[in-house]
Motif scaffolding. Structure first.
Motif, short mmCIF file in Angstrom:
data_model
loop_
_atom_site.label_atom_id
_atom_site.label_comp_id
_atom_site.label_asym_id
_atom_site.label_seq_id
_atom_site.Cartn_x
_atom_site.Cartn_y
_atom_site.Cartn_z
N ARG A 175 7.52 10.12 3.11
CA ARG A 175 6.91 10.48 2.05
C ARG A 175 5.71 11.50 2.10
O ARG A 175 4.97 11.62 1.22
CB ARG A 175 6.41 9.01 1.27
N ARG A 176 5.45 11.64 3.37
CA ARG A 176 4.44 12.82 3.49
C ARG A 176 4.71 14.14 3.63
O ARG A 176 5.70 14.63 4.33
CB ARG A 176 3.56 12.53 4.96
N ILE A 212 8.91 0.68 7.41
CA ILE A 212 7.59 1.08 6.67
C ILE A 212 7.06 2.56 7.24
O ILE A 212 6.82 3.12 6.46
CB ILE A 212 6.59 0.00 6.82
N GLN A 248 0.85 -1.07 0.00
CA GLN A 248 0.05 -0.22 0.09
C GLN A 248 0.91 1.12 0.09
O GLN A 248 0.46 2.21 -0.60
CB GLN A 248 -0.92 -0.04 1.26
N LEU A 249 1.70 1.17 0.81
CA LEU A 249 3.05 2.32 0.88
C LEU A 249 3.40 2.49 -0.51
O LEU A 249 3.44 3.75 -1.25
CB LEU A 249 4.10 1.98 1.85
N GLU A 250 3.99 1.53 -1.36
CA GLU A 250 4.51 1.75 -2.69
C GLU A 250 3.47 2.10 -3.68
O GLU A 250 4.07 2.82 -4.68
CB GLU A 250 4.94 0.26 -3.23
N PHE A 300 -1.26 5.84 1.23
CA PHE A 300 -0.69 6.14 2.71
C PHE A 300 -1.53 5.87 3.77
O PHE A 300 -1.22 5.45 4.94
CB PHE A 300 0.05 7.53 2.53
N ALA A 335 -2.01 2.10 4.16
CA ALA A 335 -0.85 1.52 4.99
C ALA A 335 -0.92 1.89 6.41
O ALA A 335 -0.54 0.79 7.28
CB ALA A 335 0.29 1.97 4.21
N SER A 336 -1.18 3.11 6.92
CA SER A 336 -1.20 3.40 8.17
C SER A 336 -2.37 2.60 8.91
O SER A 336 -2.19 2.04 10.10
CB SER A 336 -1.56 4.82 8.51
N ARG A 378 1.21 4.26 -2.98
CA ARG A 378 1.02 5.60 -2.57
C ARG A 378 -0.46 5.58 -1.79
O ARG A 378 -0.96 6.63 -1.92
CB ARG A 378 1.02 6.62 -3.58
N ASP A 387 9.25 5.22 6.34
CA ASP A 387 9.02 5.47 4.79
C ASP A 387 7.84 6.38 4.66
O ASP A 387 7.49 7.14 3.85
CB ASP A 387 9.09 4.29 4.08
N LEU A 388 6.64 5.90 5.54
CA LEU A 388 5.61 6.60 5.41
C LEU A 388 5.79 8.09 6.02
O LEU A 388 5.11 8.99 5.35
CB LEU A 388 4.46 6.03 6.25
#
Length: 400
Positions: free
Chosen positions: A381-382, A374, A341-343, A347, A350-351, A345, A377-378
């Motif tokens: 990327r925010r 993970i 889900q992160l990859e 977000f 994923a959370s 996008r 990275d989240l």
């Protein structure tokens, strides 16, 4: 190594600031902040860094990355439970041993204790599992020493199972050298009992440990060799025999995929799928499950190894029964879903997935470097202020 701009962006998001908001709070121009975060500027005047640090509630040295860590004071002390396991696995034998008191345990009594330890392990109560293991190992060794030839094979199988549980606990806690010793002794016990399937179960745990050490060639060799020894007849083998063979194929597949041997990984997983189809449903044995759902979850893991998050999500949606909330393989599967889900996008999704794992198995999650990465990275990327759910996860992992 993290740059000044990287630290600035991380701390800004952690505090919930936009670039404009931090500019207003620090009296530093938004242009300077943008250039630092983009890497267009690698440094700034000390007065500027001080203003930014003050607005972010941190020190100038921490923002600059010039903090010098202090050396730990005194030796590292193992928790008491691990010290007791170490003594049970590597006893110091000097002089005449103390006489045995009471009646030695039977194979049934040892089996009951092993099953209790497995229950605690499956429910993530590692403290309870560690507490029972040292006495269990000593009881098994004593019983084998006192047993006659007719009782010894069953006691050896019980000791092999106890050592497999011990090795699994130690691998989970990342005490790899001690885990290897437990598994080595377990394989000796299985061999003395003439139980090839029990030996394969110990090789299975050994392969898990080697995967965590990135020793992929050795995993593939060990898993396939053990699988050859116990290769079952799909039409007549017991379900647990099929399950153990299938797990060895999964280990080989995981190792091959991580070693970029993708065609061979697919072939191993196909064989694991055939074993699962032969069983027909997910079965529970020792501290894990095996069946169609387990193979499905491991296919998702392989797709994430191959950096194919879209296919991972597609396969994840087909998994019908990922298992109970405390099942480590189920939770690892959910970490793979969060990573996919992160990859892609997604977000928020994923959370949410990470938050669900945290609610279900917090003790397990806290020990997973994959999960912490993970979350990191989240955060990175925010571009905007972090949502509360992500702030809570950052706090859980001790991330700034």
């Amino acid at each position: 190594m993290e740059t000044l701009g990287g630290r600035l962006a991380r701390l800004r998001r952690r505090q919930g600031y936009t670039q404009e908001g931090l500019s207003e709070a620090s009296s530093v121009s938004v242009g300077v902040i943008r250039k630092l975060e983009r890497g267009d500027r690698e440094s700034a005047r000390l007065a500027t860094i001080h203003k930014l640090a003050r607005a972010l509630g941190t020190t100038t040295t921490d923002l600059m990355g010039t903090h010098i860590p202090t050396a730990p004071v005194g030796p590292v002390v193992e928790p008491p439970g691990l010290l007791a396991i170490r003594k049970a696995l590597t006893p110091v034998r000097v002089g005449t041993p103390n006489p045995v008191e009471g009646t030695p345990a039977t194979a049934d009594e040892l089996g009951t204790a092993v099953r209790a330890g497995i229950g605690w392990y499956r429910s993530d109560d590692y403290t309870a599992a560690i507490r029972v293991v040292p006495e269990l190992l000593l009881d098994a060794e004593t019983a084998i020493g006192e047993a006659d030839d007719s009782d010894r094979p069953a006691l050896l199988r019980a000791r092999a199972a106890a050592l497999n549980l011990t090795g699994s606990l130690l691998v989970h806690l990342r005490h790899f050298d001690l885990a290897y010793e437990a598994l080595r002794q377990g394989r000796e016990a299985a061999a003395a009992a003439g139980d090839a399937v029990a030996d394969a179960a110990l090789v299975d745990t050994l392969c898990w440990m080697l995967i965590r050490q990135n020793r992929f060639d050795e995993v593939e060799d060990a898993a396939t060799a053990a699988a050859d020894v116990i290769e079952p007849s799909f039409s007549s083998a017991a379900r647990l025999h099929l399950a153990q063979w299938g797990w060895l194929m999964i280990r080989a597949s995981t190792a091959a995929a991580r070693n970029t041997r993708y065609d061979q990984a697919d072939e191993y997983m196909r064989l694991a799928g055939a074993a699962a189809a032969g069983i027909g449903t997910d079965v529970r044995f020792r501290w894990q499950n095996f069946g169609p759902s387990m193979v499905g979850m491991k296919r998702v893991e392989n797709e994430m190894i191959r950096h194919r998050p879209d296919k991972a999500i597609m396969l994840a949606e087909r998994v019908e029964n990922p298992g109970p909330k405390t099942n480590n393989n189920r939770n690892r599967f959910m970490l793979d879903v969060a990573a996919a889900q992160l990859e892609l996008r997604r977000f928020g999704a994923a959370s949410t997935t990470l938050g669900q794992i945290r609610a279900d198995a917090p003790d397990w999650l806290r020990l997973q470097p994959y999960a912490g990465q993970i979350v990191r990275d989240l955060i990175d990327r925010r571009a905007r202020a972090l949502p509360e759910e992500l702030v809570d996860l950052a706090d859980f992992f001790g991330l700034e």
